[in-house]
Design an enzyme around this catalytic site. Structure first.
Site, mmCIF file in Angstrom:
data_model
loop_
_atom_site.group_PDB
_atom_site.id
_atom_site.type_symbol
_atom_site.label_atom_id
_atom_site.label_comp_id
_atom_site.label_asym_id
_atom_site.label_seq_id
_atom_site.Cartn_x
_atom_site.Cartn_y
_atom_site.Cartn_z
ATOM 1 N N GLU A 151 0.819 -1.223 0.000
ATOM 2 C CA GLU A 151 0.000 0.000 0.000
ATOM 3 C C GLU A 151 0.851 1.270 0.000
ATOM 4 O O GLU A 151 0.515 2.262 0.645
ATOM 5 C CB GLU A 151 -0.975 -0.012 1.186
ATOM 6 C CG GLU A 151 -1.980 -1.159 1.074
ATOM 7 C CD GLU A 151 -2.984 -1.234 2.218
ATOM 8 O OE1 GLU A 151 -2.826 -0.461 3.189
ATOM 9 O OE2 GLU A 151 -3.907 -2.065 2.148
ATOM 10 N N GLU A 254 -6.910 -9.349 -3.809
ATOM 11 C CA GLU A 254 -7.991 -9.481 -2.835
ATOM 12 C C GLU A 254 -9.296 -9.174 -3.557
ATOM 13 O O GLU A 254 -9.348 -8.267 -4.378
ATOM 14 C CB GLU A 254 -7.799 -8.513 -1.662
ATOM 15 C CG GLU A 254 -6.442 -8.638 -0.990
ATOM 16 C CD GLU A 254 -6.205 -7.582 0.074
ATOM 17 O OE1 GLU A 254 -7.193 -7.126 0.692
ATOM 18 O OE2 GLU A 254 -5.045 -7.219 0.293
#
Length: 374
Positions: A151, A254
């Site tokens: 991230e 995801e």
């Protein structure tokens, strides 16, 4: 490639002399799945036979939810603990299940070891060097990917302390240690919606250019988290179009649909088929959360996952089963979507403060043990 894969094929049966064999019956049977689908697992699987059977009978790819993260492996500085991760890796390797490494570092300051906040730049650099050398050498040659700085499109903890080139330094180091494990970026709100200006496709591509400008020119992968409330298929398609211009492998790392959404209504038969076309048309190597070709669409939420971890199997939804008969006949992609709250409801405006708040909340949610596919 889509034109070739979706083209009509004419099969002619001939004998050893090349003469046609009229009225010949030809049958085709898929021998194995070559499109990578998987699911995350947690440490609960180690002592849960039902969980093991459910998972190993369905998936050939996995990622550990929290067990390879820095804060899990080094709760006290200098005291390394890989016992749980080692046991999980040993388990899945028995079933020839491939594993993604998640993650070496997490650029969100809320998700690094708490003690790291009190280190000087020199001390943090030393601790980070210890971390990447320790975890990557321990699992050298055993993982297919590493989310090196997780991230880092949204967050910049390492860059703020160690310099703007921090991510590039660690991607280069990761590739030097294990050249067979592709170093990945991994971020959220890139394909889910257009409300988060921090991580839209353009910003994601800027991050890739930034890594290159700081000296990392090695292999790289695009990891996309997909935490949906209501999937916007045209937006997903256009986002993937833009990201594909980088010429890098793309994985959906995801994939879930919020359990606050009526998933059966929001993801119709046509939506699932269209999502299939989008994914396959890009030949994206998807480790999509809970999706497996040839399986049935199972709509579950976090409560179901909790029940699974308590040795209760997830029931199928008969209404969904009926609505997907056509898809099964076509032998197209049939997905399994696991529920998890999305961050979309938090993105009511484009302000940086609102985006950062939602990102922090999302990171906390992703850290919870009920997260099924990092």
């Amino acid at each position: 490639m889509p034109q070739v894969r979706k083209a009509k094929v004419k099969i002619q049966a001939v004998d050893s002399h090349g003469q046609s064999l009229p009225n010949t019956t030809v049958s085709l049977a898929q021998q194995k799945n070559n499109f990578p689908f998987g699911n995350a697992i947690s440490q609960h699987i180690l002592n849960n036979k039902a969980y093991q059977d459910w998972f190993t009978s369905r998936f050939k790819y996995t990622v550990f939810k929290n067990e390879m993260k820095w804060y899990a492996n080094e709760k006290i500085p200098g005291q390394l603990d890989y016992n749980v991760a080692d046991a999980m890796l040993s388990l899945v390797q028995k079933y020839i299940i491939k594993v993604r490494g998640h993650n070496v570092f997490w650029d969100n300051p809320q998700n690094i070891p708490s003690w790291a906040h009190y280190l000087s730049p020199a001390q943090l650099s030393s601790a980070a060097s210890r971390r990447i050398n320790s975890v990557m050498n321990r699992y050298l040659g055993q993982l297919i990917h590493w989310d090196v700085v997780n991230e880092n499109v949204h967050f910049s903890f390492l860059e703020q302390i160690l310099g703007k080139n921090a991510s590039a330094v660690y991607y280069k180091k990761a590739n030097e240690i294990d050249s067979k494990a592709i170093p990945f970026l991994n971020d959220f709100n890139t394909i889910e919606h257009g409300f988060d200006g921090t991580s839209n496709p353009a910003k994601y591509l800027e991050k890739i250019k930034e890594l290159r400008s700081h000296g990392y020119n090695g292999p790289l992968g695009i990891g996309l988290q997909g935490h949906f409330v209501t999937p916007n298929l045209p937006y997903i398609r256009s986002s993937l179009d833009m990201l594909a211009s980088a010429g890098l492998p793309i994985w959906i790392t995801e994939l879930d649909v919020a359990n606050t959404t009526n998933q059966e209504m929001m993801l119709s038969e046509e939506d699932v088929l269209e999502l299939n076309r989008i994914i396959w048309s890009f030949e994206i190597r998807v480790k999509a959360q809970g999706i497996k070709p040839g399986s049935r669409l199972v709509l579950v939420d976090r409560r179901c996952i909790r029940k699974l971890e308590e040795r209760e199997l997830i029931p199928y939804n008969p209404k969904v089963e009926k609505s997907l008969q056509k898809l099964r006949k076509e032998k197209e992609l049939i997905g399994k979507f696991l529920g998890q709250p999305s961050t979309q409801e938090h993105m009511a405006n484009h302000s940086k403060d609102a985006a950062n708040l939602a990102a922090r909340e999302a990171a906390q949610q992703r850290e919870e043990p009920t997260r099924i596919v990092a």
